[in-house]
Design an enzyme around this catalytic site. Structure first.
Site, short mmCIF file in Angstrom:
data_model
loop_
_atom_site.label_atom_id
_atom_site.label_comp_id
_atom_site.label_asym_id
_atom_site.label_seq_id
_atom_site.Cartn_x
_atom_site.Cartn_y
_atom_site.Cartn_z
N SER A 143 0.73 -10.01 -0.49
CA SER A 143 0.51 -8.57 -0.52
C SER A 143 0.74 -7.86 0.80
CB SER A 143 -0.91 -8.27 -1.01
OG SER A 143 -1.87 -8.93 -0.20
N LYS A 193 0.81 -1.22 0.00
CA LYS A 193 0.00 0.00 0.00
C LYS A 193 0.84 1.27 0.00
CE LYS A 193 -4.47 -1.23 0.29
NZ LYS A 193 -5.55 -0.67 -0.55
#
Length: 412
Positions: A312, A58
């Site tokens: 992720s 992110k």
């Protein structure tokens, strides 16, 4: 952009963003994973964004978006809403760029995520008990104060920032056949799929892109079927990082054009994947980050060739980790719960314990009670939690107890 890829950012945007994102993002390892390759039947590589700064990919999109704000916008500050990774990415990026950040988070946000977001210098406001309530509060805050609202996935700059991960992967592996990517709102996969496919198209090469959603929060299959972003009612899932009810508008257009397949996996498979990554890969990965491995475990992916799985994120609360490990052990049939009715006389507990020991299993918890529905007056019920080596061993334990005259039943 070529006619083949009409939707989304151009390749030049991704390449330009790499220079900006490189100021803060680490080049994370691409590790071989023989233990997963054996399951898939072809080489598997793990892209370890769980080792990224702030614990997830992110930071890429957040920094790219904030760095492109005008000086006037930076002076107004930024606001975001998130239960975790987006909050930390925005807070970190804002600190690096000298921008005031306000983050709205739900009241029940895990303490490590709350402390990390505050630790990066953001003002954190706890509001509501669902993700929707902080989202509304952040939008109202932006309206009333003039702060710039930073969305988690549905913005061109966010997509471009996340897509730098795709270009990084191509630097690390020259002969990529398949890439498996988690999907929540679609920011990561839309950026990665678009950047990789455009880059390889220049070389006359193709790659297969597979997206993975948690079965309890999977709006993309229905949206693809309908032809437009469609909201669903999500159910609780351990993969809270990708629990999104509706695809992003920009993300959906790119995914519809560039992603080859979208599959779903249930929480049992996700828990098993997380446990496998810990035991065999020595990697701590949050449930949302492990769905690509769960997809391989599910058997839904075949003929994959050289495959990259994006892990992720790794931001998992220790208390959640404890629960997920237990869930993963149970899903792998390595943690067996048995309920055994016994005559209410001395020595019965010792007999069952001896039989389990003879089967080379280990009792970790015991509940012995005289109370329960359907029990005879002269009966007690024994509930045992037992560690086993897998399905075959679990069945051996059960059979050993049956041979000893007991009637065990499995407890879910």
């Amino acid at each position: 952009m070529s006619e083949e890829f009409a939707a989304g950012p151009r390749l030049a945007e991704f390449e330009s963003a790499r220079e900006r994102v490189a100021r803060v993002a680490e080049v994370t390892p691409l590790q071989t994973a023989g233990f997963i390759s054996e399951i898939l039947g072809s080489p598997v590589f793990l892209k370890c964004e769980n080792l990224q700064r702030t614990g997830s990919y992110k930071i890429r999109g957040a920094y790219n978006r904030l760095s492109r704000l005008t000086e006037e916008e930076k002076a107004r500050g930024v606001v975001a809403a998130s239960a975790g990774n987006h909050a930390q990415g925005v807070a970190f990026a804002a600190r690096e760029l000298g921008i005031k950040a306000t983050i709205f988070m739900p009241v029940g946000v895990p303490l490590p995520k709350l402390l990390a977001t505050r630790g990066y210098g953001a003002d954190v406001v706890l509001r509501g008990h669902t993700v929707e309530e902080p989202l509304r509060a952040a939008a109202e805050f932006a309206e009333s104060t003039g702060s710039v609202l930073i969305p988690p996935f549905d913005h061109n700059d966010i997509i471009v920032g996340q897509g730098t991960l795709g270009l990084e992967i191509l630097d690390q592996i020259s002969d990529l056949d398949t890439i498996i990517v988690p999907i929540g709102g679609g920011g990561l996969i839309s950026g990665v799929s678009s950047s990789i496919k455009q880059k390889l198209a220049l070389e006359g090469r193709k790659v297969r892109v597979i997206g993975v959603q948690a079965a309890n929060a999977a709006p993309y299959p229905l949206s693809i079927q309908n032809g437009y972003p469609t909201a669903i009612r999500t159910l609780p899932t351990i993969a809270d990082g990708i629990n999104v009810a509706k695809p992003g508008e920009l993300n959906f257009a790119i995914i519809k054009e560039t992603v080859d397949e979208i599959i779903t996996v249930d929480d049992d498979l996700i828990a098993r994947a997380l446990l496998l990554l810990m035991e065999r890969g020595k990697l701590v990965v949050e449930p949302a980050g492990a769905v690509g491995i769960a997809a391989i475990l599910s058997g839904q992916i075949t003929n994959a060739g050289n495959t990259v799985v994006i892990l992720s994120g790794g931001n998992i609360d220790p208390l959640m980790l404890e629960r997920v490990i237990s869930h993963g052990l149970a899903a792998s049939e390595r943690y067996l719960k048995l309920r055994i009715p016994l005559p209410d006389r001395p020595g019965q507990l010792a007999r069952t314990s001896a039989l389990i020991a003879e089967a080379n299993a280990n009792v970790v918890e015991v509940l012995h009670t005289r109370h329960g529905n359907g029990m005879q007056f002269s009966q007690v019920v024994l509930e045992l939690h037992i560690e086993t080596r897998g399905p075959d061993h679990a069945e051996q334990v059960i059979q050993k107890l049956r041979d000893g005259g007991f009637e065990p039943t499995s407890v879910v």
